[in-house]
Enzyme design. Structure first.
Site, mmCIF file in Angstrom:
data_model
loop_
_atom_site.group_PDB
_atom_site.id
_atom_site.type_symbol
_atom_site.label_atom_id
_atom_site.label_comp_id
_atom_site.label_asym_id
_atom_site.label_seq_id
_atom_site.Cartn_x
_atom_site.Cartn_y
_atom_site.Cartn_z
ATOM 1 N N GLY A 46 35.872 51.671 37.616
ATOM 2 C CA GLY A 46 35.194 52.159 38.823
ATOM 3 C C GLY A 46 35.206 53.672 38.893
ATOM 4 C CB CYS A 94 39.080 41.559 42.865
ATOM 5 S SG CYS A 94 37.611 41.142 41.995
ATOM 6 C CE LYS A 147 28.267 45.787 30.379
ATOM 7 N NZ LYS A 147 29.254 44.884 29.708
ATOM 8 C CD GLU A 183 43.331 43.854 39.791
ATOM 9 O OE1 GLU A 183 42.717 44.764 39.194
ATOM 10 O OE2 GLU A 183 42.820 43.165 40.691
ATOM 11 C CD GLU A 199 35.095 42.359 44.866
ATOM 12 O OE1 GLU A 199 33.958 41.883 44.790
ATOM 13 O OE2 GLU A 199 36.126 41.684 44.712
ATOM 14 N N GLY A 211 34.832 45.240 39.190
ATOM 15 C CA GLY A 211 35.684 45.310 38.015
ATOM 16 C C GLY A 211 36.939 46.113 38.333
HETATM 17 P P1 ADP Z 1 38.244 44.531 32.247
HETATM 18 O O1 ADP Z 1 38.955 45.731 31.669
HETATM 19 O O2 ADP Z 1 39.165 43.581 32.889
HETATM 20 O O3 ADP Z 1 37.270 43.890 31.319
HETATM 21 P P2 ADP Z 1 36.279 46.170 33.496
HETATM 22 O O4 ADP Z 1 36.278 46.764 34.848
HETATM 23 O O5 ADP Z 1 36.434 47.102 32.358
HETATM 24 O O6 ADP Z 1 37.408 45.082 33.496
HETATM 25 O O7 ADP Z 1 34.975 45.273 33.276
HETATM 26 C C1 ADP Z 1 34.023 44.964 34.249
HETATM 27 C C2 ADP Z 1 32.642 45.278 33.741
HETATM 28 O O8 ADP Z 1 32.539 46.690 33.549
HETATM 29 C C3 ADP Z 1 32.278 44.661 32.401
HETATM 30 O O9 ADP Z 1 30.905 44.282 32.420
HETATM 31 C C4 ADP Z 1 32.516 45.801 31.438
HETATM 32 O O10 ADP Z 1 31.755 45.694 30.248
HETATM 33 C C5 ADP Z 1 32.043 46.979 32.255
HETATM 34 N N1 ADP Z 1 32.563 48.290 31.820
HETATM 35 C C6 ADP Z 1 33.699 48.548 31.145
HETATM 36 N N2 ADP Z 1 33.817 49.868 30.911
HETATM 37 C C7 ADP Z 1 32.748 50.478 31.453
HETATM 38 C C8 ADP Z 1 32.299 51.837 31.571
HETATM 39 N N3 ADP Z 1 32.994 52.847 31.069
HETATM 40 N N4 ADP Z 1 31.152 52.069 32.219
HETATM 41 C C9 ADP Z 1 30.441 51.071 32.758
HETATM 42 N N5 ADP Z 1 30.802 49.776 32.686
HETATM 43 C C10 ADP Z 1 31.939 49.466 32.039
#
Ligand code: ADP
Length: 500
Positions: free
Chosen positions: A252, A303, A194, A404, A269, A247
């Site tokens: 996380g 990160c 994803k 951050e 991470e 992310g």
């Molecule tokens: P940012 O807020 O900086 O975009 P994220 O940690 O939200 O950082 O994004 C990292 C990845 O996690 C992206 O692929 C995003 O689509 C995905 N993501 C965001 N929210 C969720 C969630 N609730 N569950 C799983 N994946 C998610």
């Protein structure tokens, strides 16, 4: 700040890929629309222009992809030998090598990192594929002694766990996807990736290339879409065995909660607020650009960026002058400009976030000594550019030093003694990276031992090799990236007792 004439024109392959306009999901080797038909716009952050539309996958699509991945895991893929998977990774290495200029141009167009950076990432990407190719034939078990009566033989296997969900961030997917792809292919797992909604194209293109070189359908599936729908559906899917995620710490946490549904083991991470400690005896010719680029590289969207720069009191003034002077020389411009050292931020949302932190820094009493503005000049107008920013007189308990920012914002925090530097460095909820600059080896080691973080650099910043790896502690996550331990997320240990 930039030169119109050094703009890179897209190669035929990149132009052809980008001109598709619509990008489907990749499920069981097929390019398919989302079941709902929904799409989402993807934008070139250098210009703000729409590149095309991604399929906006949701739970239904994730379920289709997981079924394909499960079928592949139980089907022909399970009979591939370690040597065959290794040969596939070797072909992947060569295909990525041959097509790297196209991939770098796609990545730069999609997420804004300057072409100098995406081109330079070639060596790192190829090293990663080589590393995982080498791991195919290194996964082994043990025969074990036992004290059982009779004639019992005991052993262990390391078996592939099954279907991996890989949730990828937008800050460098051309490179980042390989931590998951490489490990899945090395161990015989299958994956549903994803990618981030802001930067999915290099993941789609690499998956396409893998199918061109003989990857069986279903082994690697890609579901594009939003995190809150596609990402959340993947992380709570009961037939996904493990999740590898990079992310934010908030996301996380959500993934950890979702993992309870089937006790998924996770490799995470997450965020960071890494300390970079500069002693008065440091070689400032190295430390100034090293610490600055330790924050500014990829426009701060890394990160382990060393965003809290602790500088020993006697050199604070000199350091601030020199870091500001260096920062003013950094060329910010469109990603496809060959001269750009930094590109735009990923999105308007990220730009607003970074600018609001810069505003907050001023209100908290930090002294802005350079940068701090949205850049709109010449051909920057539509993009999400912020000038690299240095704050002096920062206190470690200000929000700009605690939270951050994920932008090119460097905070200088003065310190007096080694013990104080270590104590301040550790006063953070994060524990990802860290560095120390000094000519005194024992001082360097005291910092290395004293800082609670998953990776420490001495007189350098941000070096990563997959054989060595890195990882996080505290709120920065768990599970190694790189090294033999990386594969633990993709394997489970099975012990066997044989009587007779
Ligand atoms: P940012 O807020 O900086 O975009 P994220 O940690 O939200 O950082 O994004 C990292 C990845 O996690 C992206 O692929 C995003 O689509 C995905 N993501 C965001 N929210 C969720 C969630 N609730 N569950 C799983 N994946 C998610």
């Amino acid at each position: 700040m930039h030169h119109q004439d050094s703009s890179v024109s897209l190669c035929d392959a990149a132009r052809e890929f980008l001109s598709r306009g619509r990008f489907g999901l990749l499920i069981n080797g097929q390019d398919v629309p989302a079941a709902s038909g929904a799409t989402l716009e993807t934008v070139d952050p250098s210009t703000g222009a729409v590149i095309g539309h991604l399929a906006a996958g949701d739970g239904v699509d994730v379920d289709r992809a997981v079924k394909a991945a499960r079928a592949a895991f139980q089907g022909g893929w399970s009979r591939w030998t370690a040597y065959e998977r290794q040969a596939l990774l070797q072909r992947a290495h060569d295909a990525i090598d041959r097509n790297f200029e196209e991939l770098a141009q796609i990545e730069t167009t999609d997420m804004g990192a300057p072409i100098s950076r995406t081109r330079a990432s070639k060596a790192a990407v190829l090293r990663m594929i080589q590393f995982f190719a080498s791991q195919c034939t290194a996964v082994a078990g043990e025969t074990l002694p036992n004290g059982l009566p009779g004639d019992v033989t005991t052993m262990s296997f390391n078996a592939p766990v099954g279907v991996i969900g890989g949730i990828i961030p937008w800050n460098g997917p051309l490179n980042g996807q390989w931590w998951i792809l490489g490990a899945a292919l090395a161990t015989g797992c299958t994956v549903v990736l994803k990618p981030a909604e802001d930067a999915s194209l290099s993941v789609l293109r690499v998956a396409g290339l893998l199918h061109e070189i003989g990857l069986p359908p279903g082994v690697v599936n890609v579901v594009t879409g939003y995190g809150s729908t596609a990402g959340a559906a993947l992380s709570r899917h009961p037939d996904v065995d493990r999740i590898a995620f990079t992310g934010s710490t908030d996301t996380g946490r959500r993934i950890i909660e979702a993992s309870a549904v089937n006790i998924k083991k996770l490799q995470l991470e997450l965020g960071g607020k890494s300390p970079d400690i500069i002693f008065a005896d440091a070689d400032l010719d190295k430390a100034v650009p090293g610490a600055a680029m330790g924050v500014f590289a990829n426009s701060g969207q890394i990160c382990f960026a060393g965003t809290r720069v602790f500088v020993q009191r006697p050199i604070v003034e000199e350091f601030c002058q020199r870091v500001a002077a260096f920062t003013r020389t950094v060329r910010v411009g469109p990603g496809l400009n060959a001269d750009s050292q930094l590109g735009p931020l990923i999105s308007g949302r990220q730009l607003d976030r970074v600018l609001s932190y810069i505003d907050l820094g001023g209100r908290e009493g930090a002294k802005l000594i350079c940068g701090g503005e949205r850049m709109r000049g010449d051909n920057l107008a539509g993009g999400y550019y912020v000038s690299p920013t240095v704050f002096a007189d920062v206190a470690n308990d200000m929000r700009i030093a605690r939270e951050e920012i994920f932008g090119p914002v460097l905070s200088v925090i003065p310190f007096d003694t080694l013990d104080e530097a270590i104590a301040l460095g550790n006063q953070t909820e994060y524990g990802l990276g860290g560095a120390v600059w000094t000519r005194d080896i024992s001082q360097a080691f005291k910092v290395v031992k004293g800082i609670q973080s998953g990776v420490m650099w001495v007189n350098c910043y941000g070096l990563i090799d997959p054989l060595v790896g890195f990882g996080g502690t505290k709120h920065s996550g768990y599970g190694a990236k790189g090294g033999r331990a990386h594969l633990d997320t993709y394997l489970y240990r099975k012990t066997v007792y044989i009587d007779g």
